[in-house]
Design a protein around this motif. Structure first.
Motif, PDB file in Angstrom:
ATOM      1  N   GLY A 140       0.770  -1.100  -0.067  1.00  0.00           N
ATOM      2  CA  GLY A 140       0.092  -0.007  -0.062  1.00  0.00           C
ATOM      3  C   GLY A 140       0.916   1.185   0.143  1.00  0.00           C
ATOM      4  N   SER A 141       2.056   1.073  -0.272  1.00  0.00           N
ATOM      5  CA  SER A 141       2.920   2.270  -0.368  1.00  0.00           C
ATOM      6  C   SER A 141       3.010   3.185  -1.461  1.00  0.00           C
ATOM      7  CB  SER A 141       4.479   2.033   0.064  1.00  0.00           C
ATOM      8  OG  SER A 141       4.887   1.239  -0.940  1.00  0.00           O
ATOM      9  N   LEU A 142       2.484   2.567  -2.692  1.00  0.00           N
ATOM     10  CA  LEU A 142       2.484   2.830  -4.230  1.00  0.00           C
ATOM     11  C   LEU A 142       1.037   2.923  -4.509  1.00  0.00           C
ATOM     12  CD1 LEU A 142       5.800   1.783  -5.543  1.00  0.00           C
ATOM     13  CD2 LEU A 142       5.185   4.149  -4.600  1.00  0.00           C
ATOM     14  N   LEU A 143       0.550   3.997  -5.291  1.00  0.00           N
ATOM     15  CA  LEU A 143      -0.544   3.925  -5.998  1.00  0.00           C
ATOM     16  C   LEU A 143      -0.327   3.884  -7.626  1.00  0.00           C
ATOM     17  CD1 LEU A 143      -3.715   4.095  -5.871  1.00  0.00           C
ATOM     18  CD2 LEU A 143      -3.496   6.464  -5.748  1.00  0.00           C
ATOM     19  N   ALA A 144      -1.026   3.030  -8.530  1.00  0.00           N
ATOM     20  CA  ALA A 144      -0.927   3.290  -9.908  1.00  0.00           C
ATOM     21  C   ALA A 144      -2.009   3.561 -10.237  1.00  0.00           C
ATOM     22  CB  ALA A 144      -0.315   1.915 -10.435  1.00  0.00           C
ATOM     23  N   THR A 145      -2.109   4.452 -11.304  1.00  0.00           N
ATOM     24  CA  THR A 145      -3.272   5.153 -11.850  1.00  0.00           C
ATOM     25  C   THR A 145      -3.337   5.245 -13.378  1.00  0.00           C
ATOM     26  OG1 THR A 145      -2.577   7.164 -11.913  1.00  0.00           O
ATOM     27  CG2 THR A 145      -3.675   6.605  -9.982  1.00  0.00           C
ATOM     28  N   SER A 146      -4.384   4.820 -14.172  1.00  0.00           N
ATOM     29  CA  SER A 146      -4.784   5.104 -15.170  1.00  0.00           C
ATOM     30  C   SER A 146      -5.587   6.432 -15.525  1.00  0.00           C
ATOM     31  CB  SER A 146      -5.233   3.659 -16.090  1.00  0.00           C
ATOM     32  OG  SER A 146      -6.381   3.538 -15.678  1.00  0.00           O
ATOM     33  N   ASP A 204      -6.286  10.637 -19.972  1.00  0.00           N
ATOM     34  CA  ASP A 204      -5.379  11.422 -20.993  1.00  0.00           C
ATOM     35  C   ASP A 204      -4.172  10.236 -21.437  1.00  0.00           C
ATOM     36  OD1 ASP A 204      -3.771  10.658 -18.491  1.00  0.00           O
ATOM     37  OD2 ASP A 204      -3.327  12.833 -18.146  1.00  0.00           O
ATOM     38  N   LYS A 205      -4.616   9.177 -21.180  1.00  0.00           N
ATOM     39  CA  LYS A 205      -3.821   7.830 -21.825  1.00  0.00           C
ATOM     40  C   LYS A 205      -2.534   7.748 -21.112  1.00  0.00           C
ATOM     41  CE  LYS A 205      -7.348   7.549 -24.540  1.00  0.00           C
ATOM     42  NZ  LYS A 205      -8.279   6.447 -24.197  1.00  0.00           N
ATOM     43  N   LYS A 206      -2.528   8.531 -19.939  1.00  0.00           N
ATOM     44  CA  LYS A 206      -1.004   8.270 -19.130  1.00  0.00           C
ATOM     45  C   LYS A 206      -1.201   7.420 -18.022  1.00  0.00           C
ATOM     46  CE  LYS A 206       0.905  12.791 -20.282  1.00  0.00           C
ATOM     47  NZ  LYS A 206       1.393  14.117 -19.670  1.00  0.00           N
ATOM     48  N   LEU A 207      -0.109   6.744 -17.622  1.00  0.00           N
ATOM     49  CA  LEU A 207       0.263   5.670 -16.584  1.00  0.00           C
ATOM     50  C   LEU A 207       1.141   6.267 -15.598  1.00  0.00           C
ATOM     51  CD1 LEU A 207       0.118   2.968 -15.130  1.00  0.00           C
ATOM     52  CD2 LEU A 207       2.254   2.330 -16.561  1.00  0.00           C
ATOM     53  N   ARG A 208       0.521   6.488 -14.274  1.00  0.00           N
ATOM     54  CA  ARG A 208       1.500   6.904 -13.052  1.00  0.00           C
ATOM     55  C   ARG A 208       1.615   6.305 -12.014  1.00  0.00           C
ATOM     56  NH1 ARG A 208      -2.032  10.827 -15.651  1.00  0.00           N
ATOM     57  NH2 ARG A 208      -1.260  12.839 -16.254  1.00  0.00           N
ATOM     58  N   ILE A 209       2.747   6.262 -11.284  1.00  0.00           N
ATOM     59  CA  ILE A 209       3.087   5.907 -10.113  1.00  0.00           C
ATOM     60  C   ILE A 209       3.274   6.794  -9.246  1.00  0.00           C
ATOM     61  CG2 ILE A 209       4.525   4.255  -9.218  1.00  0.00           C
ATOM     62  CD1 ILE A 209       3.361   2.724 -11.301  1.00  0.00           C
ATOM     63  N   ILE A 210       2.205   6.735  -8.176  1.00  0.00           N
ATOM     64  CA  ILE A 210       2.407   7.619  -7.249  1.00  0.00           C
ATOM     65  C   ILE A 210       2.671   7.218  -5.845  1.00  0.00           C
ATOM     66  CG2 ILE A 210       0.668   9.593  -6.041  1.00  0.00           C
ATOM     67  CD1 ILE A 210      -0.842   9.393  -8.891  1.00  0.00           C
ATOM     68  N   GLU A 211       3.344   8.093  -4.936  1.00  0.00           N
ATOM     69  CA  GLU A 211       3.460   7.952  -3.513  1.00  0.00           C
ATOM     70  C   GLU A 211       2.220   7.930  -2.894  1.00  0.00           C
ATOM     71  OE1 GLU A 211       6.110  10.368  -1.170  1.00  0.00           O
ATOM     72  OE2 GLU A 211       7.474   8.672  -1.169  1.00  0.00           O
ATOM     73  N   ALA A 212       1.536   6.892  -2.203  1.00  0.00           N
ATOM     74  CA  ALA A 212       0.111   6.897  -1.953  1.00  0.00           C
ATOM     75  C   ALA A 212      -0.169   7.867  -0.747  1.00  0.00           C
ATOM     76  CB  ALA A 212      -0.187   5.443  -1.477  1.00  0.00           C
ATOM     77  N   ARG A 213       1.074   8.369   0.131  1.00  0.00           N
ATOM     78  CA  ARG A 213       0.720   8.909   1.352  1.00  0.00           C
ATOM     79  C   ARG A 213       0.947  10.546   0.971  1.00  0.00           C
ATOM     80  NH1 ARG A 213       4.188   6.552   3.545  1.00  0.00           N
ATOM     81  NH2 ARG A 213       3.022   4.989   4.963  1.00  0.00           N
ATOM     82  N   SER A 214       1.922  10.779   0.280  1.00  0.00           N
ATOM     83  CA  SER A 214       2.172  12.151  -0.033  1.00  0.00           C
ATOM     84  C   SER A 214       1.474  12.665  -1.542  1.00  0.00           C
ATOM     85  CB  SER A 214       3.811  12.500  -0.431  1.00  0.00           C
ATOM     86  OG  SER A 214       3.985  11.806  -1.573  1.00  0.00           O
ATOM     87  N   GLY A 215       1.280  11.712  -2.481  1.00  0.00           N
ATOM     88  CA  GLY A 215       0.683  12.300  -3.674  1.00  0.00           C
ATOM     89  C   GLY A 215       1.566  12.424  -4.740  1.00  0.00           C
ATOM     90  N   GLY A 219       3.879   7.359   8.572  1.00  0.00           N
ATOM     91  CA  GLY A 219       5.062   7.012   7.427  1.00  0.00           C
ATOM     92  C   GLY A 219       5.365   5.766   7.619  1.00  0.00           C
ATOM     93  N   ILE A 220       4.704   4.747   8.312  1.00  0.00           N
ATOM     94  CA  ILE A 220       5.103   3.451   8.437  1.00  0.00           C
ATOM     95  C   ILE A 220       4.466   2.542   7.129  1.00  0.00           C
ATOM     96  CG2 ILE A 220       4.870   1.167   9.814  1.00  0.00           C
ATOM     97  CD1 ILE A 220       4.860   3.170  12.289  1.00  0.00           C
ATOM     98  N   ASP A 221       5.209   1.708   6.550  1.00  0.00           N
ATOM     99  CA  ASP A 221       4.629   0.941   5.562  1.00  0.00           C
ATOM    100  C   ASP A 221       5.006  -0.627   6.158  1.00  0.00           C
ATOM    101  OD1 ASP A 221       3.533   2.748   3.666  1.00  0.00           O
ATOM    102  OD2 ASP A 221       5.783   3.163   3.055  1.00  0.00           O
ATOM    103  N   ARG A 222       3.827  -1.373   5.731  1.00  0.00           N
ATOM    104  CA  ARG A 222       3.919  -2.809   6.367  1.00  0.00           C
ATOM    105  C   ARG A 222       2.966  -3.701   5.295  1.00  0.00           C
ATOM    106  NH1 ARG A 222       2.616  -2.952  12.186  1.00  0.00           N
ATOM    107  NH2 ARG A 222       4.415  -1.877  12.170  1.00  0.00           N
ATOM    108  N   GLY A 223       3.746  -4.909   4.851  1.00  0.00           N
ATOM    109  CA  GLY A 223       2.996  -6.006   4.148  1.00  0.00           C
ATOM    110  C   GLY A 223       1.664  -6.317   4.910  1.00  0.00           C
TER     111      GLY A 223
END
Length: 508
Positions: A212-218, A221-232, A407-411
């Motif tokens: 859950g640390s990263l967010l992928a979006t489509s 505008d046909k672009k693929l983005r990898i976003i830091e989930a917490r900060s955006g 700021g903690i990430d865990r599986g």
């Protein structure tokens, strides 16, 4: 010069061509990778296992309109004067009463619904009325229409088309609206704590990494983005003329993402990307020339990918690996009935005894039908199949809201499905008769042992093992009773909370 080959005259040139073809076939066989999932097949539920008479929505929004967990099935329905959806206990199969209670608090059409991964009675919905609402479903299902949500979240300026729960943290929800914004909601406080404003158009799909640390979006505008989930913060961004992205999914812990979309020739296509370098896809593979949207479903436990086309009845499945060729085609499930959408049962709701590794709930609009489709590994399940059921994500959150925001990430917290395994009983009247005779013979042996003193070592061991078996049975019964007590305590707490809430509302 001619050569004779199996009674046919083949020229030297033809023989050379024949040799090349044979070499190609041999090379194809050598690259074929055997898999324990290569014989997985789709099994459609019997008529009595389906849900009939449901007025499934005819909205053209590109979503599934269906959500399922081990307790409930939820389906967005047609309604007038606002949006509504049905919630049906998972065991109540068959024809649904036309007057079955609905959740109907939205002022516009419901566009997406998602069950909380950690509390089976909590569901989120979003709508054309620009709101996100959180609902708590009582055990046993609804007895009357529900119009008052547990929480109403207002923050988008246009309709909200997409919602996603955080995969490891309780109390965190993401929503994407037609205003191009993604809002991060803290449900413990009922407020948005972050706005991600990095998309130039409507967000079509959101997918979280395993922890859950990263967010992928489509995006439209046909672009693929990898976003830091917490900060955006946008970490990677890609646009490809040869692959117009429509849907995206993270591939577990492989550091890869997979997208579906259209090629430059408007054929349906799938692509795999390195999440740390989106400059060019690792592979691109064309699927077919149909026009319906291609939905990807990925199972991180079995590394299987399912591709289901909206508007057609096909579900293709592949095995994914971090090495080339990355996608190994397995088989295809075909049906003549087109699917409006598909719900997916979490792993803890599957039938382990039947070697079921995935289960879809298919919406068929014309028939008003919800049809379960089980993906089964053809094995004799006399024992628990550990190789196809590794440790999987359970119903316990790995983090609290405060921990994740700090700021903690865990599986995810992993659990074993072995406790769900029940050895299948032999089928048919003859098998049942044989089982009855064997049981009677065993009981007769036990009766004889009651009056026999252990005169020999063998008799003593027999009595010892019998007592061990009885002790194990008593321990199992005790565990079942403990689980029942915990379940009743949870129900009692829910009743107390509801009574307290009703009293506070009446006092106000």
């Amino acid at each position: 010069m001619k050569k004779q080959c199996y009674g046919l005259n083949i020229s030297a040139c033809s023989v050379s061509t024949f040799t090349k073809i044979s070499a190609l076939q041999m090379s194809w066989r050598s690259t074929y990778r055997s898999s324990k999932f290569r014989n997985v097949y789709g099994k459609v539920g019997q008529r009595e296992a389906c849900y009939e008479g449901i007025p499934i929505t005819r909205n053209v929004h590109d979503n599934h309109f269906c959500a399922v967990n081990p307790k409930f099935l939820a389906v967005v329905t047609e309604s007038s004067g606002g949006g509504s959806f049905l919630v049906i206990p998972i065991y109540k199969v068959g024809r649904v009463d036309p007057h079955h209670p609905k959740i109907c608090g939205h002022q516009g059409n419901v566009l997406d619904i998602k069950w909380c991964p950690f509390r089976d009675n909590i569901i989120a919905s979003c709508s054309e009325d620009c709101s996100v609402r959180i609902w708590e479903i009582p055990d046993g299902g609804l007895r009357r229409n529900m119009t008052e949500a547990q929480m109403v979240l207002i923050g988008h300026s246009r309709r909200v088309g997409l919602i996603e729960w955080h995969p490891t943290c309780s109390g965190i929800l993401y929503s994407a609206g037609y205003d191009g914004k993604i809002l991060l909601w803290n449900l413990e406080k009922g407020e948005a704590v972050k706005m991600i404003d990095s998309h130039s158009d409507v967000v079509l799909c959101m997918s979280f990494s395993r922890d859950g640390s990263l967010l992928a979006t489509s995006c439209k505008d046909k672009k693929l983005r990898i976003i830091e989930a917490r900060s955006g913060r946008v970490l990677q961004e890609a646009y490809s003329k040869s692959h117009r992205v429509s849907r995206v999914v993270f591939l577990g812990n492989m550091k890869h993402v997979l997208t579906t979309g259209l090629s430059r020739w408007n054929t349906r296509q799938v692509a795999v990307w390195d999440q740390e370098d989106l400059s060019v896809p690792i592979i691109e593979e064309e699927i077919d020339g149909l026009s319906g949207l291609l939905f990807p479903f990925y199972d991180a436990d079995t590394h299987m990918l399912y591709l289901a086309g909206k508007g057609d009845g096909n579900i293709r499945y592949y095995e994914v690996s971090p090495e080339k060729p990355h996608l190994q085609y397995l088989m295809e499930f075909s049906s003549s009935a087109p699917q409006k959408g598909l719900g997916v049962m979490p792993k803890r709701g599957l039938d382990v005894g039947e070697c079921e590794v995935f289960r879809f709930y298919k919406l068929i609009t014309l028939k008003g039908l919800v049809e379960p489709i089980s993906m089964i590994v053809p094995r004799k399940a006399e024992i628990f199949q550990e190789d196809i059921y590794p440790m999987t994500s359970g119903a316990e959150p790995a983090l609290t809201t405060e921990e994740w925001l700090s700021g903690i990430d865990r599986g995810p917290v992993l659990v074993s499905l072995k406790e769900k395994y029940k050895q299948p009983k032999p089928a048919g009247p003859k098998a049942a008769k044989r089982e009855k005779k064997a049981l009677a013979k065993t009981m007769k042996g036990f009766d004889l042992l009651e009056n026999v003193s252990p005169k020999s070592d063998n008799e003593f061991l027999r009595m010892f093992y019998r007592q061990q078996d009885e002790l194990k049975q008593l321990q199992k019964e005790l565990r079942d009773k403990d689980e029942r007590i915990k379940h009743l305590e949870l129900e009692l707490n829910n009743l107390k909370n509801n009574m307290t809430l009703n009293l506070s509302i009446s006092n106000n």
